[in-house]
Structure formats: structure tokens, C-alpha cells
Write a protein that holds these residues in place. Structure first.
Motif, PDB file in Angstrom:
ATOM      1  N   ILE A  63      59.544  24.682   2.195  1.00  0.00           N
ATOM      2  CA  ILE A  63      59.083  25.611   1.152  1.00  0.00           C
ATOM      3  C   ILE A  63      59.524  25.134  -0.223  1.00  0.00           C
ATOM      4  N   GLN A  64      60.781  24.695  -0.298  1.00  0.00           N
ATOM      5  CA  GLN A  64      61.323  24.259  -1.584  1.00  0.00           C
ATOM      6  C   GLN A  64      60.530  23.070  -2.134  1.00  0.00           C
ATOM      7  N   TYR A 123      56.855  24.324  -3.074  1.00  0.00           N
ATOM      8  CA  TYR A 123      56.703  25.481  -3.980  1.00  0.00           C
ATOM      9  C   TYR A 123      56.045  25.063  -5.292  1.00  0.00           C
ATOM     10  N   ASP A 124      56.611  24.011  -5.906  1.00  0.00           N
ATOM     11  CA  ASP A 124      56.095  23.565  -7.214  1.00  0.00           C
ATOM     12  C   ASP A 124      54.653  23.084  -7.112  1.00  0.00           C
ATOM     13  N   TYR A 129      52.376  26.031  -6.659  1.00  0.00           N
ATOM     14  CA  TYR A 129      52.364  26.750  -7.941  1.00  0.00           C
ATOM     15  C   TYR A 129      51.483  25.999  -8.946  1.00  0.00           C
ATOM     16  N   ARG A 130      51.610  24.683  -8.974  1.00  0.00           N
ATOM     17  CA  ARG A 130      50.795  23.881  -9.878  1.00  0.00           C
ATOM     18  C   ARG A 130      49.314  24.048  -9.553  1.00  0.00           C
ATOM     19  N   PHE A 145      48.214  27.509 -10.614  1.00  0.00           N
ATOM     20  CA  PHE A 145      48.115  27.574 -12.075  1.00  0.00           C
ATOM     21  C   PHE A 145      46.860  26.850 -12.560  1.00  0.00           C
ATOM     22  N   PHE A 146      46.558  25.737 -11.902  1.00  0.00           N
ATOM     23  CA  PHE A 146      45.336  24.995 -12.239  1.00  0.00           C
ATOM     24  C   PHE A 146      44.097  25.873 -12.015  1.00  0.00           C
ATOM     25  N   ALA A 190      50.400  31.853 -15.680  1.00  0.00           N
ATOM     26  CA  ALA A 190      51.655  31.491 -15.009  1.00  0.00           C
ATOM     27  C   ALA A 190      52.147  32.564 -14.042  1.00  0.00           C
ATOM     28  N   GLN A 191      52.185  33.830 -14.507  1.00  0.00           N
ATOM     29  CA  GLN A 191      52.754  34.871 -13.669  1.00  0.00           C
ATOM     30  C   GLN A 191      51.921  35.111 -12.415  1.00  0.00           C
ATOM     31  N   GLU A 246      52.322  32.260 -10.029  1.00  0.00           N
ATOM     32  CA  GLU A 246      53.580  32.328  -9.277  1.00  0.00           C
ATOM     33  C   GLU A 246      53.528  33.404  -8.197  1.00  0.00           C
ATOM     34  N   GLN A 300      53.926  32.646  -4.129  1.00  0.00           N
ATOM     35  CA  GLN A 300      54.842  33.323  -3.193  1.00  0.00           C
ATOM     36  C   GLN A 300      54.056  34.015  -2.082  1.00  0.00           C
ATOM     37  N   PHE A 352      53.054  31.507   0.614  1.00  0.00           N
ATOM     38  CA  PHE A 352      54.109  31.177   1.585  1.00  0.00           C
ATOM     39  C   PHE A 352      54.360  32.344   2.548  1.00  0.00           C
ATOM     40  N   LEU A 353      54.322  33.548   2.020  1.00  0.00           N
ATOM     41  CA  LEU A 353      54.555  34.707   2.892  1.00  0.00           C
ATOM     42  C   LEU A 353      53.436  34.832   3.925  1.00  0.00           C
ATOM     43  N   LEU A 413      53.839  32.121   6.518  1.00  0.00           N
ATOM     44  CA  LEU A 413      54.938  32.353   7.466  1.00  0.00           C
ATOM     45  C   LEU A 413      54.637  33.476   8.450  1.00  0.00           C
ATOM     46  N   PHE A 429      48.589  18.269 -15.805  1.00  0.00           N
ATOM     47  CA  PHE A 429      48.571  19.394 -14.855  1.00  0.00           C
ATOM     48  C   PHE A 429      49.885  20.179 -14.822  1.00  0.00           C
ATOM     49  N   PRO A 456      52.413  22.822 -15.125  1.00  0.00           N
ATOM     50  CA  PRO A 456      52.374  24.257 -15.459  1.00  0.00           C
ATOM     51  C   PRO A 456      53.672  24.684 -16.144  1.00  0.00           C
ATOM     52  N   PRO A 457      53.717  25.868 -16.735  1.00  0.00           N
ATOM     53  CA  PRO A 457      55.010  26.350 -17.264  1.00  0.00           C
ATOM     54  C   PRO A 457      56.018  26.491 -16.131  1.00  0.00           C
ATOM     55  N   PHE A 509      62.997  33.709  -5.092  1.00  0.00           N
ATOM     56  CA  PHE A 509      62.125  33.697  -3.908  1.00  0.00           C
ATOM     57  C   PHE A 509      62.709  32.811  -2.807  1.00  0.00           C
ATOM     58  N   LEU A 510      63.156  31.618  -3.207  1.00  0.00           N
ATOM     59  CA  LEU A 510      63.703  30.697  -2.200  1.00  0.00           C
ATOM     60  C   LEU A 510      64.983  31.247  -1.582  1.00  0.00           C
TER      61      LEU A 510
END
Lengths: 148, 231
Positions: free
Chosen positions: A4-5, A8-9, A12-13, A16-17, A22-23, A26, A30, A33-34, A37, B13, B15-16, B24-25
Motif C-alpha cells: 500500500i505504501q 499510494y503515491d 494518488y497521482r 489527481f491526473f 487534490a482532496q 486523495e 484511500q 485501497f479500502l 482490501l 504529472f 500532484p500536490p 491512512f497508512l
């Protein structure tokens, strides 16, 4: 089971694309992943990434449908301080590509998703995908060449 | 692809920074708990009265050893079913009170909880049997065989009851069965020297082995039936 770690990025990327917010990106990362799982219908084929990206894409599509194409609140940032010219020319070249082409570039060369996973994600053959990516790269090079 | 272009693409590409990634992790990290910690946690959950229930048995064995009571073995044997009943109903508390689903949502799996409690109380009871055998003043091996007989009989019967009869009725049925075994011990106490003569010891030993195996099998089936909700 993907780390997951580690992913994650990348997810998220990708979100976001798709959303340029952003919010929300994100939150959907999450949620991806939930969902992944808690999903008991996924059969472990050794390619969980394709499934993970599919969940992320579906969530983003749902979100976009809900928003009904409101103006995008956030633009992709242009953070390049040095080599600003190259960054601008790349951005202009990228903007000439279609959404799918940009998505492919992001997944293959930025998120470094393997061809096998991309085939699962786009439901196409490895050969077709390879040829498409090659054409996109050629197009991108041409665009960048014309700008110089 | 050239490294420079790849870097530019990464920047394009980029993102912020995600704000809730760490939280979360942290929430996703499974808490790893070792067996020792789990046993300690489960031992704390066993009520004091369960531990205290073995005190009368211990005191009686001590009294027998101190004042040399005759025919003490059948009396000690008659107390063993109650020790089993208290321990077993504690292990199967979630089934007796219909709380399996609640336990399934807890940090540890129900299977681990039942096994841990059975392990803790079983070990404590075994130590008690050995201590009582020593205190009763006869051959430790022989004493342990005699004490284990009603113990295992009650354990088998109670496990079968708990698996088939749920709720308070199960608890009641376990108590009735424990009283029946205890009563049978007292009923035959006059013949004890005949039945438990040294020449019959191998037969009792074999019976205990068979009962032990049956208890293990029945215990496994009981735990499996508890955890059906989880599968």
C-alpha cells in the motif's frame, strides 16, 4: 497483495491526473485501497495492480459523472524552476495528446506499470498496447521537435 | 525513453503532496501481536471466580493429605467434573451467551481466543491435577489417571452439549452432566478399590487415552462450528 505504501503515491497521482483536485484525488485513493482490501471477488492472479487501477478509474469516473464536468479547480502544477522552457514545451506537447494517450504515458513511464498489468487494465493485447505506446511516444517526440 | 524526458514527465504529472497519507497508512497497519502477549491478554479476561473455583479442590486435597482421610480419591474425583464445567463454560462463554458474532469482530479471531483460553485453563487444571495427586498421598501416576477419568468424561460430555445446545440451556445441561458424573463417582466409591485395582490400571489408561483423543476431536469440531460464521 500490493504494498500500500509503495502504490499510494502512484494511485494518488493517477486519481489527481483524472480529477485535477487534490482532496478528492486523495479521498478516492484511500477509497481505492479500502475497496481493494474488502473486495472478496478478486481472484489473486498475481496481477493485483491492474485491479487496483481499475478500481481507481471506476471511482474517478463515478466522481466525474457526479460533478457533471464542473470547471476544474486545480491545474496540474508547473513546478519546474530550472529548465522552465523545456517544462513548458513538454506541457504544451502533452496537451496535444488525447486523455487516453496522456493516461498511457502516465501509467507506463511515470507510475512504471508493467505491460502485463496495463493489458489487464485496458483489456487489450500486449502487442496492441506496445504499438499504441510507441505511436504516442513518436507523436510526443514530433511535438517536442517542432517546438524547438 | 530518455532519462531527462522521463524526469520532465514526472514533474508534469506531479500532484500536490497528499495530506492524509501518513494517517491512512497508520490506520492500515495491522497490529502484530505475539502469542505470549495474546495469552496474557486472554488470561486477564478470565474472571477471578474461575480461578477461585479450583481453590476448594486444592483445600480438600490438602485436608486429605494433612489428616489422612480414607477413601479420599473418589471424593476428589467427584469434584473434578465441576472444575471442568467451570473451565469449559468459560472457554465457550461466547457461545453460551450467543456472542460469537461480537467476538468475530474483535481484534483476535474467535478460534485463537477459544484455543488460548482452553490452553490456559487446561494447563492450570493439569497442574492442579498433578498437585492434587501429590497431596492425595498415593502414587502420582495412579492418582492422575483416576482424577483425569472424570475430568475427561465431563470435558467430552460438556463439549458435545455446548456444540449442540446453545445459550443458557447449554450451560444448564453442562451442569446437569457434571452433577451426573460427580454423582456416579460418589455412587461407586465403595467399589473403588475393586475397580481401580492395579491390575485394571492399563485398561483405565487406555480408556483415558481414548477419552483424551475424543476430547481433542470434539474440541476441534466445537471450535470449527463456532468459526463457521467467519469462513
Amino acid at each position: 497483495m500490493p504494498d500500500i505504501q509503495e502504490h499510494y503515491d502512484k494511485i494518488y497521482r493517477y486519481c489527481f491526473f483524472k480529477l485535477h483536485h487534490a482532496q478528492t484525488a486523495e479521498d478516492l485513493t484511500q477509497e481505492t485501497f479500502l475497496r481493494f482490501l474488502e473486495c472478496d471477488s478478486y481472484q489473486d492472479t498475481g496481477r493485483p495492480l491492474a485491479f487496483l487501477y481499475t478500481v481507481a478509474r471506476n471511482l474517478c469516473m463515478d466522481e466525474l459523472r457526479k460533478k457533471k464536468w464542473e470547471p476544474l479547480p486545480e491545474e496540474l502544477p508547473l513546478r519546474q524552476q530550472e529548465g522552465l522552457d523545456e517544462a513548458i514545451s513538454l506541457q504544451m506537447a502533452m496537451e496535444k495528446l488525447s486523455d487516453r494517450e496522456r493516461e498511457l504515458i502516465l501509467l507506463r513511464y511515470v507510475n512504471e506499470v508493467a505491460y502485463a498489468d496495463l493489458c489487464g487494465f485496458y483489456a487489450c493485447s500486449r502487442f496492441a498496447l506496445y504499438r499504441e505506446i510507441k505511436q504516442i511516444l513518436k507523436k510526443l517526440k514530433n511535438e517536442l521537435g517542432e517546438m524547438r | 525513453m530518455k532519462r531527462a524526458i522521463k524526469q520532465r514527465l514526472e514533474q508534469y504529472f506531479e500532484p500536490p503532496k497528499p495530506s492524509g497519507k501518513r494517517a491512512f497508512l497508520r490506520g492500515m497497519e495491522p497490529r502484530r501481536v505475539n502469542i505470549r502477549h495474546m495469552l496474557i491478554v486472554q488470561a486477564r479476561y478470565i474472571p477471578k471466580w474461575v480461578w477461585l473455583s479450583s481453590v476448594p479442590l486444592f483445600l480438600f486435597a490438602w485436608y486429605v493429605s494433612r489428616f489422612g482421610q480414607d477413601n479420599a480419591t473418589p471424593r476428589l474425583m467427584a469434584l473434578m467434573p465441576f472444575l471442568v464445567m467451570v473451565s469449559l463454560t468459560e472457554c465457550m462463554r461466547s457461545a453460551v451467551y450467543g456472542m460469537e458474532e461480537m467476538e468475530l469482530a474483535a481484534q483476535f479471531s474467535l478460534r485463537s481466543i477459544v484455543l488460548a483460553r482452553m490452553g490456559i485453563l487446561g494447563l492450570a487444571n493439569l497442574l492442579l491435577v498433578i498437585v492434587i495427586s501429590v497431596l492425595s498421598g498415593q502414587n502420582i501416576f495412579k492418582g492422575a489417571v483416576f482424577l483425569l477419568l472424570p475430568y475427561l468424561m465431563t470435558a467430552l460430555g460438556n463439549l458435545m452439549i455446548v456444540r449442540r445446545v446453545s445459550g443458557k440451556e447449554g450451560l444448564f445441561a453442562c451442569a446437569v452432566f457434571a452433577f451426573a458424573v460427580s454423582g456416579a463417582d460418589l455412587l461407586f466409591h465403595t467399589k473403588i478399590n475393586v475397580y481401580f485395582a492395579d491390575r485394571y490400571l492399563p485398561v483405565w489408561l487406555l480408556l483415558i487415552l481414548l477419552l483424551g483423543m475424543a476430547v481433542v476431536l470434539e474440541g476441534r469440531n466445537t471450535i470449527q462450528s463456532f468459526c463457521e460464521l467467519q469462513s
